[in-house]
Design a protein around this motif. Structure first.
Motif, PDB file in Angstrom:
ATOM      1  N   LEU A 202     -80.731  12.331   4.326  1.00  0.00           N
ATOM      2  CA  LEU A 202     -81.125  11.536   5.491  1.00  0.00           C
ATOM      3  C   LEU A 202     -81.730  12.406   6.588  1.00  0.00           C
ATOM      4  O   LEU A 202     -82.693  12.004   7.243  1.00  0.00           O
ATOM      5  CB  LEU A 202     -79.921  10.766   6.022  1.00  0.00           C
ATOM      6  N   VAL A 203     -81.171  13.589   6.779  1.00  0.00           N
ATOM      7  CA  VAL A 203     -81.733  14.497   7.783  1.00  0.00           C
ATOM      8  C   VAL A 203     -83.149  14.909   7.383  1.00  0.00           C
ATOM      9  O   VAL A 203     -84.064  14.955   8.206  1.00  0.00           O
ATOM     10  CB  VAL A 203     -80.827  15.729   7.974  1.00  0.00           C
ATOM     11  N   GLN A 204     -83.354  15.190   6.090  1.00  0.00           N
ATOM     12  CA  GLN A 204     -84.690  15.556   5.618  1.00  0.00           C
ATOM     13  C   GLN A 204     -85.665  14.389   5.804  1.00  0.00           C
ATOM     14  O   GLN A 204     -86.823  14.588   6.191  1.00  0.00           O
ATOM     15  CB  GLN A 204     -84.616  15.972   4.155  1.00  0.00           C
ATOM     16  N   ASN A 231     -76.982  18.038  13.889  1.00  0.00           N
ATOM     17  CA  ASN A 231     -76.251  19.228  14.329  1.00  0.00           C
ATOM     18  C   ASN A 231     -75.193  19.647  13.306  1.00  0.00           C
ATOM     19  O   ASN A 231     -74.973  20.832  13.082  1.00  0.00           O
ATOM     20  CB  ASN A 231     -75.600  18.973  15.688  1.00  0.00           C
ATOM     21  N   GLU A 232     -74.529  18.678  12.687  1.00  0.00           N
ATOM     22  CA  GLU A 232     -73.526  18.987  11.659  1.00  0.00           C
ATOM     23  C   GLU A 232     -74.185  19.721  10.494  1.00  0.00           C
ATOM     24  O   GLU A 232     -73.659  20.721   9.992  1.00  0.00           O
ATOM     25  CB  GLU A 232     -72.868  17.708  11.155  1.00  0.00           C
ATOM     26  N   CYS A 233     -75.318  19.209  10.055  1.00  0.00           N
ATOM     27  CA  CYS A 233     -76.019  19.838   8.931  1.00  0.00           C
ATOM     28  C   CYS A 233     -76.461  21.253   9.282  1.00  0.00           C
ATOM     29  O   CYS A 233     -76.321  22.175   8.477  1.00  0.00           O
ATOM     30  CB  CYS A 233     -77.234  19.000   8.541  1.00  0.00           C
ATOM     31  N   ILE A 239     -80.177  27.152   5.698  1.00  0.00           N
ATOM     32  CA  ILE A 239     -81.533  26.763   5.313  1.00  0.00           C
ATOM     33  C   ILE A 239     -81.970  25.520   6.086  1.00  0.00           C
ATOM     34  O   ILE A 239     -83.086  25.432   6.595  1.00  0.00           O
ATOM     35  CB  ILE A 239     -81.618  26.511   3.797  1.00  0.00           C
ATOM     36  N   MET A 240     -81.052  24.555   6.180  1.00  0.00           N
ATOM     37  CA  MET A 240     -81.349  23.350   6.938  1.00  0.00           C
ATOM     38  C   MET A 240     -81.587  23.691   8.403  1.00  0.00           C
ATOM     39  O   MET A 240     -82.477  23.121   9.049  1.00  0.00           O
ATOM     40  CB  MET A 240     -80.208  22.347   6.817  1.00  0.00           C
TER      41      MET A 240
END
Length: 267
Positions: A202-204, A231-233, A239-240
């Motif tokens: 979802l972040v991507q 922020n959690e990711c 890498i993220m």
């Protein structure tokens, strides 16, 4: 309380298969029966409902030849598969009043029986994703990935509308809902890998399709919630973090030192 009851499971697709009946000496009234059946729903090992019921009630569950095996029972519960969906379970139960058995309910959805007699809040915590399925980690992952595909479709439709000049609300609400639902489901079953996969995907998607686009009328709380997810990711995946920091327009991660919420600024 010594309220005796039998629980008969007829879950086989084989018409010639014999049902499995279990006798429990204690707490056979509807609220007690609902709690016993809830134990089966709480089984995290992916066992079938009969095995789950036995293990969840191992201190008293005993095999019986049928409902009539014990002459002093006060309740009889029969659990069957729904003819429409074998994953759905139905319950029929009878109570002994005076000198005869009376039918209290016929083919009531099991989740309704548990919710009515044991408590809807506890039921919602126990029955994950449905709320009408017996779930394994594999089924949770399958449902999560299916929901992820739905989010992808919503993003595509939003991009089409945006390119046509229609400022529609981006699908952040659906993305946030999927994260919360997956987090709850996987925490109950201990499947952290599925949650991490969904969260990262979802972040991507956000940075590939939504970042820097107009927000329309979406409430800031939805933006903040997704921002917390980003922020959690970043905190857990180097890498993220690099991908986020290289995003255009620049994305400011929340400062741990300052302890203040960074904001997603629209383009």
């Amino acid at each position: 309380m010594g309220t005796r009851a039998t629980y008969q499971f007829n879950l086989s697709n084989d018409a010639g298969a014999a049902p499995v009946t279990l006798y429990c000496h204690w707490d056979g009234y509807p609220a007690g029966a609902a709690e016993k059946l809830l134990h089966a729903l709480l089984d995290k090992e992916g066992r079938d409902p009969i095995a789950s019921f036995i293990i969840g009630n191992k201190e008293q569950a005993m095999f019986a030849s049928g409902h009539e095996a014990y002459g002093n029972t006060e309740y009889r519960y029969t659990i069957t598969c729904s003819p429409d969906d074998k994953a759905d379970l139905l319950i029929t139960f009878d109570s002994y009043e005076g000198d005869q058995w009376n039918r209290t309910a016929t083919n009531l959805p099991l989740q309704d029986f548990i919710a009515d007699h044991y408590g809807i809040d506890l039921y919602r915590e126990a029955v994950i994703y449905g709320p009408d399925r017996w779930h394994t980690n594999a089924s949770i992952a399958e449902n999560a990935m299916s929901s992820l595909d739905e989010v992808k479709s919503k993003i595509k439709r939003w991009e089409v509308d945006l390119s046509a000049g229609d400022i529609e609300t981006p699908p952040l609400v659906f993305m946030n809902d999927l994260v919360e639902r997956t987090k709850t489901e996987t925490s109950l079953n201990g499947d952290n890998e599925t949650y991490m996969t969904i969260r990262r995907a979802l972040v991507q998607m956000y940075f590939e399709h939504l970042h820097g686009k107009p927000w329309g009328s979406i409430h800031q709380s939805h933006v903040n919630k997704l921002h917390d997810l980003i922020n959690e990711c970043a905190a857990e995946d180097p890498i993220m973090m690099m991908q986020i920091q290289s995003a255009q327009p620049p994305f400011k991660l929340k400062s741990k030192a300052a302890g203040q919420r960074a904001r997603l600024e629209p383009q």
